[in-house]
Design a protein around this motif. Structure first.
Motif, PDB file in Angstrom:
ATOM      1  N   THR A 111       5.296  11.312 -12.873  1.00  0.00           N
ATOM      2  CA  THR A 111       5.231  10.806 -14.241  1.00  0.00           C
ATOM      3  C   THR A 111       3.827  10.287 -14.531  1.00  0.00           C
ATOM      4  OG1 THR A 111       5.780   8.510 -13.712  1.00  0.00           O
ATOM      5  CG2 THR A 111       7.621  10.052 -13.964  1.00  0.00           C
ATOM      6  N   ALA A 112       3.633   9.772 -15.743  1.00  0.00           N
ATOM      7  CA  ALA A 112       2.307   9.283 -16.147  1.00  0.00           C
ATOM      8  C   ALA A 112       1.839   8.117 -15.285  1.00  0.00           C
ATOM      9  CB  ALA A 112       2.337   8.864 -17.610  1.00  0.00           C
ATOM     10  N   THR A 113       2.779   7.332 -14.732  1.00  0.00           N
ATOM     11  CA  THR A 113       2.393   6.183 -13.913  1.00  0.00           C
ATOM     12  C   THR A 113       2.596   6.437 -12.417  1.00  0.00           C
ATOM     13  OG1 THR A 113       4.616   5.240 -14.168  1.00  0.00           O
ATOM     14  CG2 THR A 113       2.944   4.540 -15.756  1.00  0.00           C
ATOM     15  N   SER A 114       2.928   7.652 -12.019  1.00  0.00           N
ATOM     16  CA  SER A 114       3.265   7.938 -10.625  1.00  0.00           C
ATOM     17  C   SER A 114       2.040   7.895  -9.716  1.00  0.00           C
ATOM     18  CB  SER A 114       3.950   9.295 -10.510  1.00  0.00           C
ATOM     19  OG  SER A 114       5.213   9.282 -11.131  1.00  0.00           O
ATOM     20  N   LEU A 115       2.317   7.597  -8.455  1.00  0.00           N
ATOM     21  CA  LEU A 115       1.246   7.331  -7.497  1.00  0.00           C
ATOM     22  C   LEU A 115       0.606   8.588  -6.929  1.00  0.00           C
ATOM     23  CD1 LEU A 115       3.157   4.439  -5.740  1.00  0.00           C
ATOM     24  CD2 LEU A 115       1.264   4.225  -7.349  1.00  0.00           C
ATOM     25  N   LEU A 116       1.399   9.620  -6.643  1.00  0.00           N
ATOM     26  CA  LEU A 116       0.835  10.854  -6.100  1.00  0.00           C
ATOM     27  C   LEU A 116      -0.214  11.462  -7.038  1.00  0.00           C
ATOM     28  CD1 LEU A 116       0.614  13.302  -4.200  1.00  0.00           C
ATOM     29  CD2 LEU A 116       2.755  14.162  -5.188  1.00  0.00           C
ATOM     30  N   PRO A 117       0.066  11.645  -8.324  1.00  0.00           N
ATOM     31  CA  PRO A 117      -0.961  12.204  -9.207  1.00  0.00           C
ATOM     32  C   PRO A 117      -2.213  11.323  -9.313  1.00  0.00           C
ATOM     33  CG  PRO A 117       1.197  12.375 -10.227  1.00  0.00           C
ATOM     34  CD  PRO A 117       1.358  11.506  -9.016  1.00  0.00           C
ATOM     35  N   GLN A 118      -2.027   9.992  -9.262  1.00  0.00           N
ATOM     36  CA  GLN A 118      -3.186   9.103  -9.313  1.00  0.00           C
ATOM     37  C   GLN A 118      -4.070   9.282  -8.090  1.00  0.00           C
ATOM     38  OE1 GLN A 118      -2.793   5.006 -10.752  1.00  0.00           O
ATOM     39  NE2 GLN A 118      -0.614   5.377 -11.041  1.00  0.00           N
ATOM     40  N   ALA A 119      -3.446   9.361  -6.910  1.00  0.00           N
ATOM     41  CA  ALA A 119      -4.209   9.544  -5.678  1.00  0.00           C
ATOM     42  C   ALA A 119      -4.889  10.907  -5.659  1.00  0.00           C
ATOM     43  CB  ALA A 119      -3.297   9.389  -4.461  1.00  0.00           C
ATOM     44  N   ALA A 120      -4.171  11.934  -6.119  1.00  0.00           N
ATOM     45  CA  ALA A 120      -4.745  13.283  -6.158  1.00  0.00           C
ATOM     46  C   ALA A 120      -5.972  13.326  -7.067  1.00  0.00           C
ATOM     47  CB  ALA A 120      -3.691  14.276  -6.638  1.00  0.00           C
ATOM     48  N   ALA A 157       4.703  14.273   0.016  1.00  0.00           N
ATOM     49  CA  ALA A 157       5.511  13.108   0.365  1.00  0.00           C
ATOM     50  C   ALA A 157       4.661  11.873   0.114  1.00  0.00           C
ATOM     51  CB  ALA A 157       5.978  13.166   1.818  1.00  0.00           C
ATOM     52  N   ARG A 158       5.301  10.721   0.129  1.00  0.00           N
ATOM     53  CA  ARG A 158       4.565   9.467  -0.039  1.00  0.00           C
ATOM     54  C   ARG A 158       5.145   8.430   0.898  1.00  0.00           C
ATOM     55  NH1 ARG A 158       6.205   7.444  -4.592  1.00  0.00           N
ATOM     56  NH2 ARG A 158       6.915   5.499  -3.648  1.00  0.00           N
ATOM     57  N   VAL A 159       4.265   7.702   1.591  1.00  0.00           N
ATOM     58  CA  VAL A 159       4.693   6.715   2.570  1.00  0.00           C
ATOM     59  C   VAL A 159       4.265   5.331   2.091  1.00  0.00           C
ATOM     60  CG1 VAL A 159       4.668   6.051   5.000  1.00  0.00           C
ATOM     61  CG2 VAL A 159       4.326   8.458   4.357  1.00  0.00           C
ATOM     62  N   ASP A 160       5.218   4.392   2.064  1.00  0.00           N
ATOM     63  CA  ASP A 160       4.955   3.043   1.574  1.00  0.00           C
ATOM     64  C   ASP A 160       4.789   2.073   2.740  1.00  0.00           C
ATOM     65  OD1 ASP A 160       5.248   4.043  -0.978  1.00  0.00           O
ATOM     66  OD2 ASP A 160       7.356   3.474  -1.140  1.00  0.00           O
ATOM     67  N   PHE A 161       3.871   1.131   2.550  1.00  0.00           N
ATOM     68  CA  PHE A 161       3.545   0.149   3.582  1.00  0.00           C
ATOM     69  C   PHE A 161       3.492  -1.254   2.991  1.00  0.00           C
ATOM     70  CE2 PHE A 161       1.477   4.102   4.773  1.00  0.00           C
ATOM     71  CZ  PHE A 161       1.691   4.220   6.139  1.00  0.00           C
ATOM     72  N   MET A 162       3.767  -2.254   3.821  1.00  0.00           N
ATOM     73  CA  MET A 162       3.432  -3.640   3.535  1.00  0.00           C
ATOM     74  C   MET A 162       2.434  -4.095   4.594  1.00  0.00           C
ATOM     75  SD  MET A 162       4.939  -4.590   0.759  1.00  0.00           S
ATOM     76  CE  MET A 162       4.515  -6.341   0.868  1.00  0.00           C
ATOM     77  N   CYS A 163       1.442  -4.904   4.173  1.00  0.00           N
ATOM     78  CA  CYS A 163       0.385  -5.321   5.095  1.00  0.00           C
ATOM     79  C   CYS A 163       0.129  -6.816   4.990  1.00  0.00           C
ATOM     80  CB  CYS A 163      -0.918  -4.578   4.798  1.00  0.00           C
ATOM     81  SG  CYS A 163      -0.811  -2.808   5.010  1.00  0.00           S
ATOM     82  N   ARG A 164      -0.033  -7.451   6.145  1.00  0.00           N
ATOM     83  CA  ARG A 164      -0.504  -8.829   6.239  1.00  0.00           C
ATOM     84  C   ARG A 164      -1.776  -8.802   7.062  1.00  0.00           C
ATOM     85  NH1 ARG A 164       5.223 -11.651   7.637  1.00  0.00           N
ATOM     86  NH2 ARG A 164       4.975 -10.285   9.435  1.00  0.00           N
ATOM     87  N   GLU A 165      -2.880  -9.206   6.444  1.00  0.00           N
ATOM     88  CA  GLU A 165      -4.198  -9.135   7.083  1.00  0.00           C
ATOM     89  C   GLU A 165      -4.422  -7.693   7.540  1.00  0.00           C
ATOM     90  OE1 GLU A 165      -4.078 -12.205  10.051  1.00  0.00           O
ATOM     91  OE2 GLU A 165      -4.086 -13.803   8.546  1.00  0.00           O
ATOM     92  N   LEU A 178       0.843  -1.192   0.000  1.00  0.00           N
ATOM     93  CA  LEU A 178       0.000   0.000   0.000  1.00  0.00           C
ATOM     94  C   LEU A 178       0.878   1.241   0.000  1.00  0.00           C
ATOM     95  CD1 LEU A 178      -2.550  -0.972   2.833  1.00  0.00           C
ATOM     96  CD2 LEU A 178      -2.844  -1.312   0.378  1.00  0.00           C
ATOM     97  N   THR A 179       0.337   2.329  -0.505  1.00  0.00           N
ATOM     98  CA  THR A 179       1.061   3.595  -0.425  1.00  0.00           C
ATOM     99  C   THR A 179       0.069   4.715  -0.174  1.00  0.00           C
ATOM    100  OG1 THR A 179       2.781   4.938  -1.472  1.00  0.00           O
ATOM    101  CG2 THR A 179       1.006   4.182  -2.890  1.00  0.00           C
ATOM    102  N   VAL A 180       0.501   5.692   0.606  1.00  0.00           N
ATOM    103  CA  VAL A 180      -0.346   6.841   0.941  1.00  0.00           C
ATOM    104  C   VAL A 180       0.437   8.119   0.666  1.00  0.00           C
ATOM    105  CG1 VAL A 180      -1.704   8.013   2.708  1.00  0.00           C
ATOM    106  CG2 VAL A 180      -1.487   5.517   2.767  1.00  0.00           C
ATOM    107  N   SER A 181      -0.092   8.934  -0.218  1.00  0.00           N
ATOM    108  CA  SER A 181       0.504  10.247  -0.470  1.00  0.00           C
ATOM    109  C   SER A 181      -0.034  11.240   0.542  1.00  0.00           C
ATOM    110  CB  SER A 181       0.174  10.713  -1.889  1.00  0.00           C
ATOM    111  OG  SER A 181       0.756   9.856  -2.840  1.00  0.00           O
ATOM    112  N   VAL A 182       0.839  12.145   0.967  1.00  0.00           N
ATOM    113  CA  VAL A 182       0.476  13.183   1.942  1.00  0.00           C
ATOM    114  C   VAL A 182       0.855  14.528   1.345  1.00  0.00           C
ATOM    115  CG1 VAL A 182       0.881  14.083   4.265  1.00  0.00           C
ATOM    116  CG2 VAL A 182       0.822  11.595   3.876  1.00  0.00           C
ATOM    117  N   LEU A 183      -0.074  15.463   1.362  1.00  0.00           N
ATOM    118  CA  LEU A 183       0.199  16.814   0.859  1.00  0.00           C
ATOM    119  C   LEU A 183      -0.194  17.819   1.923  1.00  0.00           C
ATOM    120  CD1 LEU A 183       1.094  18.660  -1.468  1.00  0.00           C
ATOM    121  CD2 LEU A 183      -1.278  18.659  -2.264  1.00  0.00           C
ATOM    122  N   ASN A 184       0.798  18.584   2.379  1.00  0.00           N
ATOM    123  CA  ASN A 184       0.568  19.610   3.397  1.00  0.00           C
ATOM    124  C   ASN A 184      -0.171  19.057   4.612  1.00  0.00           C
ATOM    125  OD1 ASN A 184       1.767  21.393   1.586  1.00  0.00           O
ATOM    126  ND2 ASN A 184      -0.191  22.018   0.702  1.00  0.00           N
TER     127      ASN A 184
END
Length: 308
Positions: free
Chosen positions: A277-286, A254-262, A188-194
């Motif tokens: 970029t075109a495949t980047s996670l921050l713009p997708q989440a935004a 910023a972006r924070v990456d996670f690994m999760c089990r259950e 999982l990944t979570v982008s954080v802005l301000n």
């Protein structure tokens, strides 16, 4: 800085750079440059090299939009130069940048602040590789250079022979090597802005490993937004992402990456200059949060400041 004030400034998009992530930085920088031009800002590209101070002075740059990834851009060095030149810049300051790029330091701070992170060991320059090998008996593990991004130099190892090779591969890129418990779960990944968390993304690489090719090849990875996880876990990882950025002192995007089990999550790392970029996670989440790409770039720009 207000939009009206920023419109009067000469803005330099710092891109390219000297790290192994130069190619991605060029894509991030050019996409951001195009968005700012579309919005009517006075903006030019600055390809970062050894003559950066002269380039900034000659171009009359008054605000820096940092689109650099990896060392010499995301590690506090460029931020320190801009501080000395009194040029406001986007993103995290010197301290947060230099800590976040170092995965070992980041995990030590996570541990201190009781943010869950996989068990780990490490080797600094001058330490014994043999001693690290002897300590790392519980396999599989993930071996990483401490200060590279985009999964450059990462190896998942299942036996001692692979471990020795993985340590050497990482050490060739960075004197500090991280050996981390392998988490068999979802990414999982979570982008954080301000200080605000964006929707959680689940990353599903078709190859099974989110490596460089999976990150930057269109269609190589599925992104599930919002992540199909329990509401409780969803909220927890968003809160953890905001806390991780706060304890490191991050600013802007910023972006924070996670690994999760259950329902158990582990914080992996923080990226202080997420890709654009075109495949980047921050713009997708935004986008899922209702923020289009030019608006996102402008929000990052308007937060530009000197480190405080």
């Amino acid at each position: 800085m207000t939009r009206e004030e920023m419109k009067t400034k000469k803005i330099g998009v710092l891109l390219g750079g000297l790290s192994a992530e130069r190619e991605i930085s060029l894509k991030t920088g050019n996409a951001s440059l195009s968005a700012l031009q579309q919005l009517g800002y006075d903006v030019v590209a600055i390809d970062v090299n050894k003559g950066l101070p002269q380039q900034l002075l000659q171009a009359g740059i008054e605000v820096a939009f940092i689109a650099l990834h990896g060392r010499f851009g995301e590690d506090g060095r460029v931020q320190g130069l801009l501080e000395m030149m009194q040029i406001p810049y986007t993103g995290s300051g010197v301290m947060a940048s230099s800590i976040a790029i170092d995965k070992v330091m980041t995990k030590q701070i996570f541990s201190y602040h009781q943010l869950p992170t996989p068990r780990f060991d490490f080797m600094r320059p001058g330490d014994s590789t043999k001693d690290l090998l002897l300590r790392c008996q519980d396999l599989p593990v993930v071996v990483k250079p401490s200060r590279e991004g985009s999964t450059i130099g990462i190896t998942i190892v299942k036996n001692q022979t692979e471990l020795a090779a993985g340590i050497q591969r990482a050490a060739d890129l960075d004197g500090t090597v991280l050996v981390e418990e392998y988490i068999d779960g979802i990414e999982l990944t979570v982008s954080v802005l301000n200080g605000e968390a964006f929707p959680v993304i689940q990353i599903v690489p078709r190859s099974g490993f989110y490596d460089y090719q999976s990150k930057y090849t269109t269609g190589a990875t599925k992104y599930l937004i919002p992540a199909p996880i329990s509401p409780a876990l969803y909220k927890l990882v968003q809160q953890a992402a905001v806390k991780a950025c706060h304890v490191l002192g991050c600013r802007g995007a910023a972006r924070v990456d996670f690994m999760c089990r259950e329902d158990d999550f582990q914080c992996i790392e923080v990226n202080t200059i997420p890709g654009m970029t075109a495949t980047s996670l921050l713009p997708q989440a935004a986008k899922v949060a209702g923020i289009d790409f030019p608006q996102l770039v402008e929000m990052i720009l308007l937060d530009a400041d000197i480190d405080k």
